[in-house]
Design a protein around this motif. Structure first.
Motif, PDB file in Angstrom:
ATOM      1  N   ILE A 186      42.902  37.950  43.748  1.00 31.47           N
ATOM      2  CA  ILE A 186      42.003  38.293  44.322  1.00 31.47           C
ATOM      3  C   ILE A 186      40.961  36.819  44.150  1.00 31.47           C
ATOM      4  O   ILE A 186      39.867  36.878  44.829  1.00 31.47           O
ATOM      5  CB  ILE A 186      41.024  39.496  43.932  1.00 31.47           C
ATOM      6  CG1 ILE A 186      42.261  40.929  43.816  1.00 31.47           C
ATOM      7  CG2 ILE A 186      40.138  40.068  44.540  1.00 31.47           C
ATOM      8  CD1 ILE A 186      41.615  42.469  43.536  1.00 31.47           C
ATOM      9  N   ARG A 187      40.720  36.335  42.821  1.00 31.54           N
ATOM     10  CA  ARG A 187      39.963  35.475  42.909  1.00 31.54           C
ATOM     11  C   ARG A 187      40.832  33.958  43.501  1.00 31.54           C
ATOM     12  O   ARG A 187      39.746  33.509  44.372  1.00 31.54           O
ATOM     13  CB  ARG A 187      39.633  34.765  41.856  1.00 31.54           C
ATOM     14  CG  ARG A 187      38.549  36.112  41.342  1.00 31.54           C
ATOM     15  CD  ARG A 187      38.318  35.753  40.058  1.00 31.54           C
ATOM     16  NE  ARG A 187      39.078  34.896  38.744  1.00 31.54           N
ATOM     17  CZ  ARG A 187      39.339  35.781  37.917  1.00 31.54           C
ATOM     18  NH1 ARG A 187      39.082  36.703  37.461  1.00 31.54           N
ATOM     19  NH2 ARG A 187      40.171  35.076  36.990  1.00 31.54           N
TER      20      ARG A 187
ATOM     21  N   ILE B  63      40.844  47.808  44.793  1.00 35.31           N
ATOM     22  CA  ILE B  63      41.390  46.868  44.103  1.00 35.31           C
ATOM     23  C   ILE B  63      43.163  47.259  43.528  1.00 35.31           C
ATOM     24  O   ILE B  63      44.605  46.461  44.050  1.00 35.31           O
ATOM     25  CB  ILE B  63      41.710  46.740  41.887  1.00 35.31           C
ATOM     26  CG1 ILE B  63      40.301  46.425  41.834  1.00 35.31           C
ATOM     27  CG2 ILE B  63      42.565  46.524  40.983  1.00 35.31           C
ATOM     28  CD1 ILE B  63      39.296  45.914  40.571  1.00 35.31           C
TER      29      ILE B  63
ATOM     30  N   ILE C 146      44.856  38.119  49.670  1.00 39.33           N
ATOM     31  CA  ILE C 146      44.605  38.411  48.370  1.00 39.33           C
ATOM     32  C   ILE C 146      42.939  39.119  49.203  1.00 39.33           C
ATOM     33  O   ILE C 146      42.414  40.171  49.075  1.00 39.33           O
ATOM     34  CB  ILE C 146      44.746  39.095  47.439  1.00 39.33           C
ATOM     35  CG1 ILE C 146      47.197  38.557  47.244  1.00 39.33           C
ATOM     36  CG2 ILE C 146      44.402  40.247  46.438  1.00 39.33           C
ATOM     37  CD1 ILE C 146      47.321  40.364  48.267  1.00 39.33           C
ATOM     38  N   LYS C 147      42.423  38.168  48.758  1.00 40.84           N
ATOM     39  CA  LYS C 147      40.698  38.084  48.678  1.00 40.84           C
ATOM     40  C   LYS C 147      40.756  38.565  50.123  1.00 40.84           C
ATOM     41  O   LYS C 147      39.273  39.324  49.992  1.00 40.84           O
ATOM     42  CB  LYS C 147      39.959  36.833  47.904  1.00 40.84           C
ATOM     43  CG  LYS C 147      38.819  36.977  48.499  1.00 40.84           C
ATOM     44  CD  LYS C 147      38.478  34.923  47.800  1.00 40.84           C
ATOM     45  CE  LYS C 147      36.457  35.048  47.911  1.00 40.84           C
ATOM     46  NZ  LYS C 147      36.598  34.058  47.699  1.00 40.84           N
TER      47      LYS C 147
ATOM     48  N   THR D  89      46.236  41.427  39.452  1.00 42.80           N
ATOM     49  CA  THR D  89      45.811  41.822  40.707  1.00 42.80           C
ATOM     50  C   THR D  89      44.561  41.102  40.221  1.00 42.80           C
ATOM     51  O   THR D  89      44.002  40.707  41.888  1.00 42.80           O
ATOM     52  CB  THR D  89      45.490  42.845  41.170  1.00 42.80           C
ATOM     53  OG1 THR D  89      47.100  43.375  41.392  1.00 42.80           O
ATOM     54  CG2 THR D  89      45.632  43.118  42.379  1.00 42.80           C
TER      55      THR D  89
ATOM     56  N   TYR E 222      40.788  42.188  50.320  1.00 40.62           N
ATOM     57  CA  TYR E 222      40.089  43.700  49.423  1.00 40.62           C
ATOM     58  C   TYR E 222      38.745  43.262  49.470  1.00 40.62           C
ATOM     59  O   TYR E 222      37.707  44.361  49.957  1.00 40.62           O
ATOM     60  CB  TYR E 222      40.208  42.334  47.641  1.00 40.62           C
ATOM     61  CG  TYR E 222      38.520  43.014  46.517  1.00 40.62           C
ATOM     62  CD1 TYR E 222      39.097  44.439  45.813  1.00 40.62           C
ATOM     63  CD2 TYR E 222      38.094  42.286  46.603  1.00 40.62           C
ATOM     64  CE1 TYR E 222      37.800  44.599  44.852  1.00 40.62           C
ATOM     65  CE2 TYR E 222      37.191  42.512  45.580  1.00 40.62           C
ATOM     66  CZ  TYR E 222      36.740  43.832  44.985  1.00 40.62           C
ATOM     67  OH  TYR E 222      35.862  44.293  43.904  1.00 40.62           O
ATOM     68  N   GLU E 223      37.909  42.113  50.599  1.00 36.36           N
ATOM     69  CA  GLU E 223      36.803  42.112  51.044  1.00 36.36           C
ATOM     70  C   GLU E 223      36.314  42.900  52.080  1.00 36.36           C
ATOM     71  O   GLU E 223      35.153  43.680  52.781  1.00 36.36           O
ATOM     72  CB  GLU E 223      36.406  40.819  51.075  1.00 36.36           C
ATOM     73  CG  GLU E 223      35.946  39.915  50.271  1.00 36.36           C
ATOM     74  CD  GLU E 223      35.929  38.426  50.284  1.00 36.36           C
ATOM     75  OE1 GLU E 223      36.043  38.222  51.670  1.00 36.36           O
ATOM     76  OE2 GLU E 223      35.350  37.608  49.270  1.00 36.36           O
TER      77      GLU E 223
ATOM     78  N   CYS F 296      45.705  46.204  46.459  1.00 37.07           N
ATOM     79  CA  CYS F 296      45.051  44.751  46.468  1.00 37.07           C
ATOM     80  C   CYS F 296      47.172  44.508  45.503  1.00 37.07           C
ATOM     81  O   CYS F 296      47.332  43.962  45.356  1.00 37.07           O
ATOM     82  CB  CYS F 296      44.392  43.707  45.535  1.00 37.07           C
ATOM     83  SG  CYS F 296      42.596  43.929  47.483  1.00 37.07           S
TER      84      CYS F 296
END
Length: 306
Positions: free
Chosen positions: A264-265, A288, A270-271, A260, A274-275, A291
């Motif tokens: 995220i990166r 996290i 997913i990023k 994960t 997350y944000e 996600c």
């Protein structure tokens, strides 16, 4: 094997290091067998594979592996039962005593009452598990050595030794990952799943290896609970309690956490998720975990089998 297949006969097997305590609910008989290949093979060979027979085996940290694989390789359907669930199940019957015979009986009864919802055993290739376990061991050693290398009082010559060992461990881990890849790519079902997983943005080959080897149940329902990222409600009356994750397979949870962080990166979906959670005031760990669950659902839908 679908999770909702119906069975009519159940054998419960309580496992310890030295022996197996067996209860067959069709005959009502108890039997004790040594936990050795020869003894288990003798017992299994006396049984006839029956599509309506379910073998329910106690999950005991590895001591059950020989029993489970022997039954599975002989064509039997097997479920590995978590002791925590079976214990809670028996308490609902008012049974608080614990002996090996009671546990064997409990496993058979657990299977009879809940078999339509249980996950059936699906093994990884036999030559894959030792490699993945070795990778895990080496990673633990690598972390320990990296911590030792930063000790303020470490003599320079000893630090060189540790740095040399770190380089060796990293090289060995990489070699074993390649070995895992070779095994997976030479196993058609695993290879098909592997290529579907790496097609998902943000999941590289190593991440796919981690997911496949720690979560062989990918594609089936309740995967979030298996991985330990399913939020459990705690509501009562007008109280709406805080949702928390709990239980789950430790190795799978650790692997999913690593995957994960990478996603995220590199995965825009997913990023962005997350944000958005961080902007809502959620803690980084909560975001996290959310996600991880979202990523797992995406992977599971890609591999859906039941």
């Amino acid at each position: 094997m679908t999770a909702n297949q119906k069975f009519s006969r159940f054998i419960g097997i309580d496992v310890s290091k030295a022996k197996l305590d067996i209860y067959d609910d069709a005959t009502g008989e108890f039997l004790t067998v040594e936990n050795t290949a020869k003894a288990i093979e003798k017992y299994v060979s006396a049984l006839s594979p029956d599509p309506e027979l379910l073998i329910v085996v106690d999950l005991t940290g590895g001591y059950e592996a020989l029993c489970v694989n022997t039954f599975y390789n002989r064509g039997f359907t097997v479920h590995r039962a978590e002791g925590r669930r079976v214990k809670a199940f028996m308490r609902s019957y008012g049974e608080h005593a614990k002996t090996d015979r009671i546990d064997a009986y409990a496993l058979a009864l657990f299977g009879r009452k809940l078999h339509e919802t249980l996950r059936m055993y699906t093994p990884l290739p036999l030559n894959l598990k030792p490699v993945t376990e070795r990778i895990s061991d080496l990673k633990t050693m690598l972390l320990q050595e990296k911590n030792r290398s930063t000790a303020p009082s470490l003599p320079p010559d000893m630090k060189k030794e540790i740095v040399r060992h770190i380089a060796y461990l990293e090289k060995e881990i990489e070699r074993l990952y390649q070995k895992c890849l070779d095994i997976i790519k030479n196993d058609p079902p695993l290879a098909e799943a592997f290529y579907k997983i790496i097609a998902i943005k943000g999941i590289a080959e190593k991440s796919a290896v981690l997911l496949l080897t720690t979560l062989p149940e990918l594609g089936c329902r309740q995967i979030a609970a298996i991985a330990g990222v399913a939020p459990y409600a705690k509501d009562s009356g007008t109280l709406s309690g805080y949702r928390r994750i709990r239980h789950g397979r430790t190795t799978a949870k650790s692997a999913l956490f690593i995957v994960t962080l990478v996603a995220i990166r590199h995965n825009a979906q997913i990023k962005e998720f997350y944000e958005r959670l961080l902007k809502k005031g959620k803690s980084k760990m909560t975001a996290i975990i959310a996600c991880a669950r979202k990523l797992l659902i995406i992977v599971n839908a890609t591999l859906k089998t039941c």
